[in-house]
Design an enzyme around this catalytic site. Structure first.
Site, PDB file in Angstrom:
ATOM      1  N   LYS A 181       0.854  -1.190   0.000  1.00  0.00           N
ATOM      2  CA  LYS A 181       0.000   0.000   0.000  1.00  0.00           C
ATOM      3  C   LYS A 181       0.886   1.235   0.000  1.00  0.00           C
ATOM      4  CE  LYS A 181      -2.006   2.781   2.773  1.00  0.00           C
ATOM      5  NZ  LYS A 181      -2.080   3.958   1.862  1.00  0.00           N
ATOM      6  N   GLU A 256       9.464   1.390  11.193  1.00  0.00           N
ATOM      7  CA  GLU A 256      10.553   2.360  11.031  1.00  0.00           C
ATOM      8  C   GLU A 256       9.893   3.727  11.090  1.00  0.00           C
ATOM      9  OE1 GLU A 256      12.643   5.116  10.259  1.00  0.00           O
ATOM     10  OE2 GLU A 256      12.236   4.631   8.161  1.00  0.00           O
ATOM     11  N   CYS A 290      13.720  11.000   7.909  1.00  0.00           N
ATOM     12  CA  CYS A 290      13.767  10.839   9.363  1.00  0.00           C
ATOM     13  C   CYS A 290      15.176  10.606   9.877  1.00  0.00           C
ATOM     14  CB  CYS A 290      12.832   9.733   9.825  1.00  0.00           C
ATOM     15  SG  CYS A 290      12.966   8.211   8.925  1.00  0.00           S
ATOM     16  N   GLU A 382      10.209  16.320  15.445  1.00  0.00           N
ATOM     17  CA  GLU A 382      10.564  16.114  14.047  1.00  0.00           C
ATOM     18  C   GLU A 382       9.787  17.083  13.167  1.00  0.00           C
ATOM     19  OE1 GLU A 382       9.516  12.357  12.149  1.00  0.00           O
ATOM     20  OE2 GLU A 382      11.547  12.314  11.338  1.00  0.00           O
TER      21      GLU A 382
END
Length: 483
Positions: A181, A256, A290, A382
């Site tokens: 997906k 992750e 990231c 972040e």
């Protein structure tokens, strides 16, 4: 090489009926793909629903049985053929990535080539996926690594091609079927990859791509009893939801997730080299990475000198048309992401700013903030954009403390000429992937993953295939019948 991944923000929303009650919105039956550099519509694709996921799982289960029954050498040859076909279409895939994700064309070519390399590497593991013989009394004991069955891979929009392959390649190599997906904003390269798999001779329905809304198709995939494992790359918030939903079925999950990676520069480092390398350590892919080194920690005695060197390096970064070979940084993925990044930056704050185009497109200039409180949101959360902070430190202990003063632990860099210090700090920083005098984080032949809120499990490297298997233990008695 420091290119990575992240975030499918929409997956974080409530799903199904509860979503419509809470927000008064139903999901569209199509996904509209925009070019982030121009805001023009590139394509529309059908959005899969729960019934589509259910049908895909049934098809995948049948294909997986036939795939797993092939001789290992035959599976390996088909995967190598898949790699060859991808190689023949690297430029096509790269141009798709430029249009749907806004990646610079150089990055996009690397990403398409990385898919090829991952398939080649995984193919080499098919015939080496061995068990063990364990000494026991009264017979022979062996372990067998068997495929899980159907694996769901939920890929992000920031590195759509390579991260899709991170899960898909080893899962296929280990004998599984895959339902991929892609993120809602970047489905085109995944769809093309599935077509290339068929062109290469992989069995029909072995690799299926289901574009769709996260809270619809994503939830259906995570909660389906016929899906043995989910590989998810995205935000920590959504990762927690995936883990919670999968836990109801004791489903295996690899996550992750986010990062807020430090770039630690000691006074004994090559300051010129560290300053020259710092910009693209957080501006690659417009900071939508990231592993981006967005927390630049500089020893106080060289702090001012480092900023003097950093300023022209930031100001010279060429931001513009991602299809232009000269461009170093493109746009952000969407208006949603642009507004998110803006929410973190006080335009009156001291710092260094580059230039970005005006007009259509989701543009934000390279930005370095100074004089920031280490506890400020921009310093610990972040941002996922081209924004970094520079924080001074006095000594090694304070550097480690600052590096660890975040919920994340994915990656980081240490700049020093002192080997002992490099080893000490590497041992003290709580992160899964560290580089000394480098910003490298990801190689397909080494393991990748995070500590703390940056995820669960490891991807890539020599153990990648084993993560998609069950260990079966078989004991064979060698004792004769009783006399």
């Amino acid at each position: 090489m420091s290119r990575e991944h992240e975030h499918e923000q929409s997956y974080a929303e409530p799903s199904g009926e509860s979503y419509e009650k809470s927000y008064g919105r139903s999901y569209e039956s199509e996904l509209q793909v925009l070019n982030p550099a121009t805001e023009e519509v590139v394509a529309t694709v059908p959005a899969a629903g729960a019934a589509d996921v259910d049908a895909a799982v049934a098809r995948a289960a049948r294909a997986q049985v036939r795939w797993a029954a092939l001789a290992p050498g035959d599976r390996a040859r088909l995967l190598r053929r898949f790699a060859t076909v991808v190689d023949e279409h690297v430029e096509e895939l790269a141009q798709l990535e430029v249009r749907e994700a806004g990646h610079t064309v150089g990055n996009a070519r690397w990403e398409a080539g990385n898919v090829r390399d991952l398939l080649d590497y995984a193919a080499g593991g098919v015939e080496r996926l061995t068990g063990r013989q364990i000494p026991v009394a009264g017979g022979l004991d062996v372990t067998i690594l068997e495929p899980l069955g159907v694996v769901g891979v939920i890929a992000p929009w920031n590195f759509p091609l390579p991260i899709a392959a991170w899960g898909t390649a080893p899962a296929l190599a280990a004998g599984n079927a895959v339902i991929l997906k892609p993120a809602e904003t970047t489905p085109l390269t995944a769809l093309r990859l599935a077509e290339l798999a068929l062109d290469a001779g992989l069995p029909e329905h072995l690799l299926q791509v289901l574009p769709g809304h996260g809270p619809v198709a994503g939830d259906a995939l995570v909660e389906h009893p016929g899906v043995a494992k989910i590989v998810f790359t995205g935000s920590t918030t959504v990762g927690r939801q995936v883990l919670a939903k999968g836990s109801a079925l004791l489903k295996r999950v690899t996550l992750e997730l986010g990062g807020k990676s430090p770039n630690i520069v000691f006074a004994d480092a090559d300051i010129e080299a560290a300053a020259a390398a710092a910009p693209m350590a957080f501006l690659d892919n417009s900071g939508q990475d990231c592993c981006a080194r967005t927390r630049i920690l500089v020893q106080r005695s060289v702090h001012d000198r480092f900023l003097e060197l950093l300023a022209p390096a930031i100001e010279s970064v060429l931001v513009g048309d991602p299809a232009d070979e000269r461009t170093q940084m493109g746009p952000l993925i969407s208006d949603v992401q642009l507004r998110r990044v803006r929410s973190y930056v006080d335009t009156a704050a001291p710092g260094i700013r580059g230039k970005a185009p005006e007009g259509p497109g989701f543009w934000f200039p390279p930005t370095v903030l100074t004089g920031v409180d280490p506890r400020a949101r921009v310093a610990v959360e972040e941002v996922f954009g081209p924004v970094a902070v520079v924080l001074p430190f006095e000594d090694e202990a304070e550097a480690v403390a600052l590096a660890n003063a975040t919920d994340y632990g994915l990656s980081g860099s240490i700049w020093t000429r002192d080997v002992g210090r490099a080893l000490r700090v590497s041992g003290a920083v709580r992160a899964g992937n560290l580089s000394v005098n480098s910003h490298s984080s990801v190689r397909y032949w080494t393991p990748f993953g995070g500590f703390k809120q940056s995820g669960i499990g490891r991807e890539l490297g020599p153990d990648a295939l084993a993560a998609f298997t069950e260990t079966k233990n078989v004991f064979i008695s060698t004792e004769g019948p009783a006399q």
